[in-house]
Structure formats: C-alpha cells, structure tokens
Design a protein around this motif. Structure first.
Motif, mmCIF file in Angstrom:
data_model
loop_
_atom_site.group_PDB
_atom_site.id
_atom_site.type_symbol
_atom_site.label_atom_id
_atom_site.label_comp_id
_atom_site.label_asym_id
_atom_site.label_seq_id
_atom_site.Cartn_x
_atom_site.Cartn_y
_atom_site.Cartn_z
ATOM 1 N N THR A 168 70.760 76.611 41.335
ATOM 2 C CA THR A 168 69.771 77.764 40.513
ATOM 3 C C THR A 168 67.878 77.388 39.962
ATOM 4 O O THR A 168 69.819 76.427 39.273
ATOM 5 C CB THR A 168 70.300 78.765 40.357
ATOM 6 O OG1 THR A 168 71.330 78.660 38.886
ATOM 7 C CG2 THR A 168 71.168 79.510 41.238
ATOM 8 N N ALA B 196 60.888 76.424 38.677
ATOM 9 C CA ALA B 196 60.370 76.108 39.996
ATOM 10 C C ALA B 196 58.502 75.391 40.197
ATOM 11 O O ALA B 196 58.142 74.998 41.063
ATOM 12 C CB ALA B 196 59.988 77.679 40.576
ATOM 13 N N ASP C 49 59.205 77.764 51.006
ATOM 14 C CA ASP C 49 58.669 79.375 50.692
ATOM 15 C C ASP C 49 58.983 79.759 52.092
ATOM 16 O O ASP C 49 59.147 79.429 53.200
ATOM 17 C CB ASP C 49 57.527 79.380 50.542
ATOM 18 C CG ASP C 49 56.865 80.965 50.468
ATOM 19 O OD1 ASP C 49 57.616 81.749 51.662
ATOM 20 O OD2 ASP C 49 56.255 81.163 50.036
ATOM 21 N N TYR D 276 62.584 79.518 47.975
ATOM 22 C CA TYR D 276 62.633 80.476 47.403
ATOM 23 C C TYR D 276 62.005 82.428 48.634
ATOM 24 O O TYR D 276 61.967 81.043 49.717
ATOM 25 C CB TYR D 276 61.893 80.944 46.118
ATOM 26 C CG TYR D 276 60.387 80.550 46.448
ATOM 27 C CD1 TYR D 276 59.453 81.965 46.662
ATOM 28 C CD2 TYR D 276 58.987 79.649 46.782
ATOM 29 C CE1 TYR D 276 57.988 81.599 47.735
ATOM 30 C CE2 TYR D 276 58.285 78.962 47.349
ATOM 31 C CZ TYR D 276 56.972 80.494 46.844
ATOM 32 O OH TYR D 276 56.524 80.179 48.066
ATOM 33 N N GLY E 182 64.812 86.907 46.644
ATOM 34 C CA GLY E 182 66.296 85.996 46.640
ATOM 35 C C GLY E 182 66.991 86.210 47.321
ATOM 36 O O GLY E 182 68.212 85.669 47.755
ATOM 37 N N ALA F 265 66.067 83.761 51.222
ATOM 38 C CA ALA F 265 66.423 82.542 51.028
ATOM 39 C C ALA F 265 67.712 81.595 50.413
ATOM 40 O O ALA F 265 67.802 80.610 51.078
ATOM 41 C CB ALA F 265 65.590 81.473 49.576
ATOM 42 N N TYR G 49 66.188 79.662 43.797
ATOM 43 C CA TYR G 49 65.068 79.754 42.324
ATOM 44 C C TYR G 49 65.753 81.706 42.970
ATOM 45 O O TYR G 49 64.563 82.188 43.903
ATOM 46 C CB TYR G 49 63.901 80.128 43.166
ATOM 47 C CG TYR G 49 63.384 80.442 41.761
ATOM 48 C CD1 TYR G 49 63.411 81.018 40.889
ATOM 49 C CD2 TYR G 49 61.534 80.940 42.265
ATOM 50 C CE1 TYR G 49 62.538 82.194 39.869
ATOM 51 C CE2 TYR G 49 60.531 81.967 41.192
ATOM 52 C CZ TYR G 49 61.393 81.947 40.090
ATOM 53 O OH TYR G 49 60.341 82.686 39.415
ATOM 54 N N SER H 268 62.648 84.404 42.977
ATOM 55 C CA SER H 268 61.324 84.490 44.000
ATOM 56 C C SER H 268 60.139 84.665 43.431
ATOM 57 O O SER H 268 59.855 84.815 42.529
ATOM 58 C CB SER H 268 62.369 84.774 44.882
ATOM 59 O OG SER H 268 62.887 83.722 45.303
#
Length: 299
Positions: free
Chosen positions: A160, A166, A175, A238, A242, A245, A262, A265
């Motif tokens: 993570t 990020a 994305d 992300y 979340g 993703a 992430y 997100s």
C-alpha cells in the motif's frame, strides 16, 4: 496462485462428489454485491445467490470508519477484519471465492483485502453472477448460516501507499476511475474534480470483455504496456475510494505485474485542501478549492 476461477471450476468445487480417499479443499464463497447509489445489496443477495455464498457488506465489513480525509472506504482495522472473516466462517487453509454482479468491481475489494490479510488461496469468479446464471446453474435464496471460523489475519501481505507517497511517486500511478472523472469533467461525489498530478488514466472498464469477464492475460499485458508498464515497473493504483483500484490490481496480477494500492484514493486526496489536483487529459495542476469504470460502482 491464479487470480481467477471459472464458473465450471467453482461449480465442480461446490458440487463434485470425490472418490474414495480424495478430499476436495473446503471453499467459502462471498457475495459482494454493492454499488454506489444502490443500498440494496443484501436484498439482491437474499433474492438469489450462488448456493452456500455468504453476503459480505462493503460499508460495514470491507471498510472501516474515519474522517473525510481518510476517504470514503478506509481499510478496516486488523482486529475488525479478523472478526469479520471468522464470522463469514473462514478457517485456516480454506479456499475463498468472491463474486458480484458488476464485473468484479466490488468483489475485487474483498479479494484484495483478503490477500492483504495474508490469505493465499483467494479467487475472483470470472464473469461473476452473470456467468453463473448464463451457465444455467442453481441459485439459492435467503441467508446462508455459517459457523464461526478460526482464520488468522495479519495485514501487510500486499503493498500500500499513503497520500505522501502518492504525491512523490516516481513510478507509474494509475487512476482507475472513468476517464471523465479523471479529466475533471464530472465529479459526482468527491469535493474537487480532477486527479492526482502525474497520474495516468486507466479506467477499469477496459480490463473487461463484453460479458464482464476479464480480458485474457496477453491482452491485459498489451493494455498495460501501452500505459508504460513493463516488468520491474513500480506501479501504484488509486480510484475514488479504494474499491475499484483493487480491480485494477487484479488485472495487473493477471497480466503478470504487481502494484501497490492507495487505499484512501481520490476521496481522501480531494478532502485534503493542501493537496493539488490536476484536470484535463494530461493534467493541469491546481490547489485548494471545493468542489470507463461504471460509476454505479464507487471507482
């Protein structure tokens, strides 16, 4: 371990009659029907689900609670999730299969979270409930009763990143939301439109065939290669909160790549006014302000 399991494989696991001395590993099936704007996932489950499946609730079991800057679906605590998986009836060594009725966009959250918790034999049902129905296989109604499981949970088995990582990500940041949300043309729920500066648009809808099954591994590899991903690339993903993703991470794993999630997100990022957002196809950064993946699922 394969990310996916087919309807035929799951059906054989659930209903096969093994010969003398042959033992089929125990399989727990989770129904993760949930979509943004549709609070009736449990009702859909009760009306018809794969026999033996246990309902997994996105908001109360697959997510915790936090401040807006933590995102809409922060991860549950390790203790909370341990209690949840035992309540689902999962024992150490069980195989777990998860599905939904939205191309695995929601089910992938359970798949990822179980993997993050240290479970090694977890699969997404390719094509989900639609594929099960298309095979004319039986459905059950009502609630599935379970006995308390004994599974052990240890978070950290999958990678993570947080908001600071990020912001400074030197690899490829994907994305997973719909392109129009990435570009900032629409934003149905988060306080600011746009995306994290430097991110690359990669809608999860492009991971799927017309029947909502995942594309073959070779096609997914080609897709991600077109986004600049190659063996050894540092990739993070992300979405809106979340959830989808995790679908992107599943597709990457099918293609032979690994990626970090992430969890907060964009819903976490957009609720931190000091974090810049970018708009447009390539991204024009701006700070402050207020404000194809299927957006029925929180991407």
């Amino acid at each position: 371990m394969s990310v996916l399991i087919s309807v035929a494989e799951l059906n054989a696991r659930l209903f096969a009659e093994p010969g003398p001395g042959f033992r089929v590993a125990r399989t727990v099936v989770l129904d993760v029907r949930w979509a943004l704007g549709d609070p009736h996932g449990r009702d859909h489950y009760l009306a018809g689900h794969i026999p033996g499946a246990v309902f997994a609730d996105m908001n109360t079991e697959l997510a915790g609670h936090g401040r807006p800057e933590d995102g809409r679906h922060p991860l549950p605590s390790e203790d909370e999730f341990a209690a949840t998986v035992r309540r689902w009836g999962i024992n150490t060594g069980d195989t777990v299969v998860v599905y939904d009725d939205a191309g695995a966009a929601a089910a992938a959250r359970a798949w990822w979270l179980l993997g993050y918790a240290g479970f090694k034999d977890v699969h997404l049902l390719d094509g989900g409930l639609a594929a099960w129905r298309a095979a004319s296989l039986p459905l059950a109604t009502g609630e599935q009763r379970t006995e308390q499981g004994d599974a052990v949970v240890h978070f950290g088995a999958k990678a993570t990143i947080d908001a600071d990582q990020a912001a400074d990500w030197s690899g490829i940041l994907l994305d997973a939301r719909a392109g129009e949300r990435f570009r900032g043309e629409i934003e149905p729920i988060d306080p600011r439109p746009g995306h994290i500066p430097g991110a690359v648009s990669a809608p999860t809808s492009e991971n799927l065939a017309a029947d909502a099954s995942f594309l073959p591994a070779a096609q997914l590899r080609a897709r991600f290669a077109g986004l600049g991903i190659e063996p050894g690339s540092d990739v993070a993903v992300y979405c809106g909160s979340g959830v989808t993703a995790a679908h992107q991470i599943a597709a990457l794993e099918i293609a032979g790549f690994s990626a970090a999630l992430y969890p907060g997100s964009f819903s976490a990022w957009a609720n931190q006014p000091e974090r810049p957002v970018a708009t447009g196809a390539s991204g024009i950064a701006a700070s402050g302000g207020s404000g194809g993946n299927d957006d029925r699922v929180d991407g």
